[in-house]
Design a protein around this motif. Structure first.
Motif, PDB file in Angstrom:
ATOM      1  N   SER A   6       0.835  -1.198   0.000  1.00 39.01           N
ATOM      2  CA  SER A   6       0.000   0.000   0.000  1.00 39.01           C
ATOM      3  C   SER A   6       0.867   1.243   0.000  1.00 39.01           C
ATOM      4  CB  SER A   6      -0.919   0.007   1.222  1.00 39.01           C
ATOM      5  OG  SER A   6      -0.153  -0.042   2.400  1.00 39.01           O
ATOM      6  N   LYS A   7       0.394   2.290  -0.648  1.00 38.24           N
ATOM      7  CA  LYS A   7       1.113   3.554  -0.701  1.00 38.24           C
ATOM      8  C   LYS A   7       0.916   4.303   0.602  1.00 38.24           C
ATOM      9  CE  LYS A   7       1.606   7.703  -3.550  1.00 38.24           C
ATOM     10  NZ  LYS A   7       1.092   8.443  -4.722  1.00 38.24           N
ATOM     11  N   PRO A   8       1.973   4.900   1.145  1.00 39.31           N
ATOM     12  CA  PRO A   8       1.804   5.627   2.398  1.00 39.31           C
ATOM     13  C   PRO A   8       0.735   6.702   2.257  1.00 39.31           C
ATOM     14  CG  PRO A   8       4.135   5.417   1.843  1.00 39.31           C
ATOM     15  CD  PRO A   8       3.350   4.939   0.658  1.00 39.31           C
ATOM     16  N   LEU A  35       9.607   7.296  11.908  1.00 35.67           N
ATOM     17  CA  LEU A  35       9.717   5.935  12.423  1.00 35.67           C
ATOM     18  C   LEU A  35       8.345   5.254  12.453  1.00 35.67           C
ATOM     19  CD1 LEU A  35      12.187   6.476  15.411  1.00 35.67           C
ATOM     20  CD2 LEU A  35      12.715   5.844  13.052  1.00 35.67           C
ATOM     21  N   GLU A  36       7.327   5.987  12.866  1.00 33.27           N
ATOM     22  CA  GLU A  36       5.978   5.425  12.918  1.00 33.27           C
ATOM     23  C   GLU A  36       5.469   5.083  11.518  1.00 33.27           C
ATOM     24  OE1 GLU A  36       3.715   8.370  14.936  1.00 33.27           O
ATOM     25  OE2 GLU A  36       4.441   7.823  16.930  1.00 33.27           O
ATOM     26  N   LEU A  37       5.836   5.912  10.540  1.00 32.17           N
ATOM     27  CA  LEU A  37       5.385   5.666   9.174  1.00 32.17           C
ATOM     28  C   LEU A  37       5.987   4.379   8.622  1.00 32.17           C
ATOM     29  CD1 LEU A  37       3.752   6.735   6.770  1.00 32.17           C
ATOM     30  CD2 LEU A  37       5.799   7.975   6.040  1.00 32.17           C
ATOM     31  N   ILE A  38       7.285   4.162   8.849  1.00 28.90           N
ATOM     32  CA  ILE A  38       7.915   2.922   8.389  1.00 28.90           C
ATOM     33  C   ILE A  38       7.293   1.723   9.104  1.00 28.90           C
ATOM     34  CG2 ILE A  38      10.046   1.584   8.347  1.00 28.90           C
ATOM     35  CD1 ILE A  38      11.613   3.980   7.839  1.00 28.90           C
ATOM     36  N   ALA A  39       7.075   1.853  10.419  1.00 32.17           N
ATOM     37  CA  ALA A  39       6.482   0.741  11.172  1.00 32.17           C
ATOM     38  C   ALA A  39       5.098   0.399  10.632  1.00 32.17           C
ATOM     39  CB  ALA A  39       6.410   1.103  12.646  1.00 32.17           C
ATOM     40  N   ALA A  40       4.316   1.416  10.296  1.00 35.34           N
ATOM     41  CA  ALA A  40       2.961   1.174   9.794  1.00 35.34           C
ATOM     42  C   ALA A  40       2.977   0.525   8.416  1.00 35.34           C
ATOM     43  CB  ALA A  40       2.185   2.485   9.750  1.00 35.34           C
ATOM     44  N   GLN A  41       3.952   0.893   7.578  1.00 30.19           N
ATOM     45  CA  GLN A  41       4.008   0.353   6.212  1.00 30.19           C
ATOM     46  C   GLN A  41       4.620  -1.034   6.162  1.00 30.19           C
ATOM     47  OE1 GLN A  41       2.749   1.725   3.219  1.00 30.19           O
ATOM     48  NE2 GLN A  41       1.669   2.876   4.801  1.00 30.19           N
ATOM     49  N   GLY A  42       5.523  -1.335   7.102  1.00 29.82           N
ATOM     50  CA  GLY A  42       6.121  -2.658   7.145  1.00 29.82           C
ATOM     51  C   GLY A  42       7.079  -2.947   6.010  1.00 29.82           C
ATOM     52  N   LYS A  43       7.688  -1.913   5.427  1.00 25.30           N
ATOM     53  CA  LYS A  43       8.650  -2.084   4.340  1.00 25.30           C
ATOM     54  C   LYS A  43       9.543  -0.846   4.285  1.00 25.30           C
ATOM     55  CE  LYS A  43       5.718  -0.060   0.705  1.00 25.30           C
ATOM     56  NZ  LYS A  43       6.657   0.989   0.242  1.00 25.30           N
ATOM     57  N   PRO A  44      10.715  -0.957   3.634  1.00 22.67           N
ATOM     58  CA  PRO A  44      11.551   0.239   3.483  1.00 22.67           C
ATOM     59  C   PRO A  44      10.829   1.311   2.670  1.00 22.67           C
ATOM     60  CG  PRO A  44      12.826  -1.751   3.052  1.00 22.67           C
ATOM     61  CD  PRO A  44      11.391  -2.169   3.125  1.00 22.67           C
ATOM     62  N   SER A  82      16.409   3.976  -0.066  1.00 24.55           N
ATOM     63  CA  SER A  82      15.283   3.676   0.814  1.00 24.55           C
ATOM     64  C   SER A  82      15.829   3.258   2.170  1.00 24.55           C
ATOM     65  CB  SER A  82      14.393   2.588   0.215  1.00 24.55           C
ATOM     66  OG  SER A  82      15.092   1.366   0.096  1.00 24.55           O
ATOM     67  N   TYR A  83      14.941   3.306   3.176  1.00 25.31           N
ATOM     68  CA  TYR A  83      15.382   3.118   4.552  1.00 25.31           C
ATOM     69  C   TYR A  83      14.419   2.202   5.293  1.00 25.31           C
ATOM     70  CZ  TYR A  83      18.198   7.208   3.430  1.00 25.31           C
ATOM     71  OH  TYR A  83      19.091   8.075   2.843  1.00 25.31           O
ATOM     72  N   ARG A  84      14.983   1.389   6.185  1.00 27.74           N
ATOM     73  CA  ARG A  84      14.195   0.556   7.091  1.00 27.74           C
ATOM     74  C   ARG A  84      14.569   0.919   8.526  1.00 27.74           C
ATOM     75  NH1 ARG A  84      17.519  -2.958   9.552  1.00 27.74           N
ATOM     76  NH2 ARG A  84      19.335  -3.797   8.447  1.00 27.74           N
ATOM     77  N   LEU A  85      13.804   0.355   9.485  1.00 27.25           N
ATOM     78  CA  LEU A  85      14.093   0.605  10.891  1.00 27.25           C
ATOM     79  C   LEU A  85      15.417  -0.034  11.293  1.00 27.25           C
ATOM     80  CD1 LEU A  85      10.570   0.009  12.470  1.00 27.25           C
ATOM     81  CD2 LEU A  85      11.656   2.197  11.950  1.00 27.25           C
ATOM     82  N   GLY A  86      16.158   0.663  12.173  1.00 29.19           N
ATOM     83  CA  GLY A  86      17.430   0.168  12.652  1.00 29.19           C
ATOM     84  C   GLY A  86      17.317  -0.551  13.983  1.00 29.19           C
ATOM     85  N   HIS A  87      18.456  -1.095  14.451  1.00 28.73           N
ATOM     86  CA  HIS A  87      18.447  -1.928  15.656  1.00 28.73           C
ATOM     87  C   HIS A  87      18.115  -1.149  16.920  1.00 28.73           C
ATOM     88  CE1 HIS A  87      22.270  -0.613  17.516  1.00 28.73           C
ATOM     89  NE2 HIS A  87      22.659  -0.388  16.282  1.00 28.73           N
ATOM     90  N   LYS A  88      18.320   0.164  16.920  1.00 34.48           N
ATOM     91  CA  LYS A  88      17.984   0.939  18.112  1.00 34.48           C
ATOM     92  C   LYS A  88      16.488   0.884  18.407  1.00 34.48           C
ATOM     93  CE  LYS A  88      21.798   3.091  19.595  1.00 34.48           C
ATOM     94  NZ  LYS A  88      21.982   4.529  19.309  1.00 34.48           N
TER      95      LYS A  88
END
Length: 291
Positions: A6-8, A35-44, A82-88
């Motif tokens: 899905s498109k953000p 960060l919340e946007l990436i978490a909601a989309q579940g992809k980079p 593109s970016y994904r969530l990091g280990h922090k």
């Protein structure tokens, strides 16, 4: 045809920032929104997708992403970029889960139920072949049903237990029960599967369970499901009120059911309760007879 990501959703992230935010606080709020946007989309996500999802200009996003990447909250994964969530982020999530306590999170929802109904409110989950009392709130009155958070009871003769059994496939129900005939605690206790199975079908149809003097003489209980779903779509938690039989006439039972349904919806809508329930479920034994 494979499902396309899905498109953000486009939205102005600044509209949701705290009213008292100054420049630095606003930058923090924007960074957290990414960060919340990436978490909601579940992809980079790319900078363009960040812009679509937040309505922030790309020049601002470049600065925010650079800081989050340097701090390991984001990781660049390709040359688009593109970016994904990091280990922090994982570290924060782990620390959050470690501090979650289901009883503490659920108590603010159960206490008003106990106060308004005058009955003992109880949040329950299946633990193997038992029902676990995960949170208990008792009314302030001398005559009341008394139990404790962490206590366990039988599934086949309690309101919470029968409600939870009614959520399961019939094969799994049988695996949760003792060898027949089951111990009878009162004259009303079911001791074999056939009459219990009929009652479970009725419970599934009407959406609530009744313990009518089955576990203890002089005690009634009504229970409803909490609409937090497991992996197979079942409700794995329930909420009930229990008290003296004389205070559970049919009209009063329906009033209790209505109040319980409201509380169940509030519990499911509380993100801390929902997270604590799922965490607790993973720590309990799956439904089935103890070896």
């Amino acid at each position: 045809m494979p499902r396309q990501p899905s498109k953000p959703p486009r939205g102005a992230v600044d509209e949701a920032r705290p009213a008292s935010a100054n420049y630095h606080a606003n930058a923090l709020a924007r960074g957290l929104a990414l960060l919340e946007l990436i978490a909601a989309q579940g992809k980079p996500l790319t900078l363009s997708e960040f812009s679509d999802g937040t309505a922030l200009p790309k020049s601002t996003l470049v600065r925010l992403v650079a800081v989050l990447t340097e701090l390991d909250y984001l990781v660049r994964v390709d040359d688009r970029p593109s970016y994904r969530l990091g280990h922090k982020v994982q570290g924060l999530a782990t620390a959050y889960l470690a501090t979650l306590d289901l009883s503490t999170a659920a108590s603010p929802h159960l206490l008003p139920v106990a106060e308004q109904t005058g009955q003992t409110a109880n949040l329950g989950m299946i633990d193997g072949d038992q029902v676990l009392h995960a949170c208990v709130a008792e009314p302030d009155r001398p005559l009341r049903f008394t139990t404790a958070t962490g206590a366990r009871d039988h599934l086949y003769c309690t309101g919470l237990g029968k409600l939870l059994l009614a959520q399961l496939d019939s094969e799994l129900v049988a695996a949760c029960l003792p060898v027949q005939p089951w111990p009878a605690f009162t004259e009303s206790t079911h001791t074999t599967l056939e009459p219990l199975h009929r009652e479970l079908l009725a419970i599934a149809g009407r959406g609530y369970a009744l313990d009518d003097n089955e576990r203890s003489a002089g005690l009634r209980c009504v229970a409803v499901p909490v609409p937090v779903r497991g992996e197979t779509g079942e409700s794995f938690a329930a909420i009930s009120v229990s008290g003296p039989t004389g205070e559970f006439a049919p009209a009063q039972q329906q009033a209790y059911v209505a109040r319980l349904r409201q509380a169940a919806a509030d519990l499911a809508a509380d993100p801390e309760v929902a997270a604590a329930l799922r965490l607790a479920q993973r720590s309990l034994r799956p439904p089935g007879r103890a070896e």
